[in-house]
Design an enzyme around this catalytic site. Structure first.
Site, PDB file in Angstrom:
ATOM      1  N   GLY A 130       0.836  -1.204   0.000  1.00 41.37           N
ATOM      2  CA  GLY A 130       0.000   0.000   0.000  1.00 41.37           C
ATOM      3  C   GLY A 130       0.860   1.238   0.000  1.00 41.37           C
ATOM      4  N   ASN A 131       0.282   2.354   0.380  1.00 41.30           N
ATOM      5  CA  ASN A 131       1.060   3.582   0.476  1.00 41.30           C
ATOM      6  C   ASN A 131       0.494   4.450   1.607  1.00 41.30           C
ATOM      7  OD1 ASN A 131      -1.050   5.389  -0.666  1.00 41.30           O
ATOM      8  ND2 ASN A 131      -0.718   4.125  -2.487  1.00 41.30           N
ATOM      9  N   HIS A 132       1.134   5.601   1.818  1.00 43.82           N
ATOM     10  CA  HIS A 132       0.797   6.435   2.990  1.00 43.82           C
ATOM     11  C   HIS A 132      -0.398   7.352   2.787  1.00 43.82           C
ATOM     12  CE1 HIS A 132       4.257   5.111   5.168  1.00 43.82           C
ATOM     13  NE2 HIS A 132       5.085   5.493   4.214  1.00 43.82           N
TER      14      HIS A 132
END
Ligand code: CTP
Length: 400
Positions: free
Chosen positions: A212-214
């Site tokens: 995923g990412n932030h």
């Protein structure tokens, strides 16, 4: 700021089964920023409790001419209540209440308030189909219209009697949108649909782990809020986030992966006037997502990856009149990269975020944006809250 900010709405509830929907009505009006006071007929209390309505409206609920729970009964001032309101809504309005309103009868507090009111009055009739179509009722509704009352149409469908036909109270969200329209007759996105993607996407490695990412979803949710404040019906398609929607005109579709986001976008995109891709969609996903948890002993040296679908590029290829806005998140050659995305993805505008700015980016509530329009005109904006950025962005989209 809600569309009903600063407005005072007096809700009169009469005794019909549709009264069970009034807590939703109160909640939605409050969500739009209005202050709500409730007055009920005594029989309405058989269908919905004053405690529920007082809790949701954050105001005492009145149904009698005097407050009898005190040693010295206090007069519930119907005149003051009527003059307090910017708008009085009677929902549900039963046949009995409607007929009393026409005749100027004053045998309960709700009617006394109505007769004392000087503000616009809306009624949402609710009754069984034969009562509704009875000539007496029709004549009452005509009389109310002639007095300047806004009579909302009834819905059609299953009725509490088991019969099917005309007579259902208009649904709370429709009633609220009528009130919003009344106070905001010329909102720029009224009657238009806006699609917004938001948040990250999670691409499964196995049932437990993901890539995923932030992204926090804050920017997409702020855009949804502002679009709704401009009168739009918003479809917000969001990956996993802690953000909450606060506006009744926002429909939130929760997704997890890029593929799910794509499916949802394809369904809604043809119907919208504006589409904004604010999501940080994962560009790659594991080639194979393991069905069972990968055990430590198995080891994992590398995860073969394949590209995900570019959702924004798909929307650019399938444009049929939509205004399409993308985002570009860059760490170097910002302007050049953003302009390339604008042309390559067939966009009408792009918002550039630079991760070089410490107060811009994923988890923070502020952002520094640069807006590039279809003619490649570049406009830089100062650091603002994400909500103000969203207002700036809609200012650009709706620029004449
Ligand atoms: N986007 C999308 N679907 C993807 C990837 C990106 O819809 N699979 C959208 C984003 O929502 C954003 C825009 O495309 O509006 C640009 O995203 P960005 O991550 O900046 O660029 P990419 O196109 O992914 O290219 P790169 O990562 O190489 O910069």
């Amino acid at each position: 700021m809600g569309l009903l900010s600063g407005k005072k709405i007096l809700l009169g509830i009469s005794g019909g089964i549709a009264a069970y929907k009034t807590p939703f009505l109160v909640r939605q009006i409050v969500q739009h920023g209005a202050e709500v006071k409730v007055v009920m007929t005594p029989s309405a209390k058989d269908f919905v409790t004053p405690l529920t309505l007082a809790t949701l409206s954050k105001n005492p609920v009145l149904s009698t001419f005097t407050a009898t729970d005190l040693d010295n009964p206090v007069w519930n001032d119907h005149v003051e209540l009527a003059l307090w309101a910017d708008l009085m809504l009677i929902a549900p309005a039963t046949s009995n209440t409607l007929s009393s309103m026409v005749q100027g009868r004053c045998n309960n507090l709700l009617l006394a308030v109505y007769l004392s009111s000087k503000c616009p009055v809306f009624v949402a009739p609710a009754m069984d189909l034969d009562m509704y179509s009875h000539p007496s009722n029709k004549r009452n509704l005509e009389a109310l219209v002639s007095y300047g009352t806004n009579v909302l149409p009834v819905g059609e469908g299953f009725l509490a009697s088991g019969l099917e036909g005309k007579g259902r109270m208009m649904e709370p969200e429709e009633i609220v949108s009528k009130i919003v329209d009344f106070f905001n007759p010329s909102l720029p996105l009224k009657g238009k649909k806006v699609l917004i993607t938001a948040g990250p996407t999670y691409e499964a490695i196995d049932p437990v782990r993901f890539i995923g990412n932030h992204a926090s979803g804050k920017m997409g949710f702020a855009l949804a809020e502002v679009a709704a404040q401009h009168g739009a019906e918003v479809i917000l398609i969001s990956g996993p986030t802690h953000e909450k929607i606060n506006h009744p005109s926002i429909l939130l579709e929760k997704v997890i992966s890029a593929e799910e986001m794509f499916t949802s976008v394809k369904k809604h995109y043809p119907q919208v006037a504006i589409a904004i891709a604010a999501a940080a969609v994962a560009d790659f996903k594991p080639k194979n997502s393991a069905k069972q948890k990968i055990k430590k002993q198995q080891g994992l040296e590398s995860i073969p990856m394949i590209p995900t679908v570019d959702i924004l590029a798909y929307m650019g290829e399938h444009k049929s009149g939509q205004f399409l806005l993308g985002f570009a998140l860059e760490t170097e050659n910002e302007l050049e990269n953003a302009k390339n995305k604008l042309t390559q993805k067939n966009l009408d505008g792009i918002v550039l975020n630079s991760l070089r700015d410490p107060e811009s980016g994923f988890t923070v509530s502020t952002n520094k944006i640069t807006y590039i329009d279809a003619n490649s005109t570049v406009k830089e904006f100062p650091l603002q809250s994400k909500l103000d950025c969203a207002k700036t962005i809609f200012g650009q989209i709706l620029k004449p």
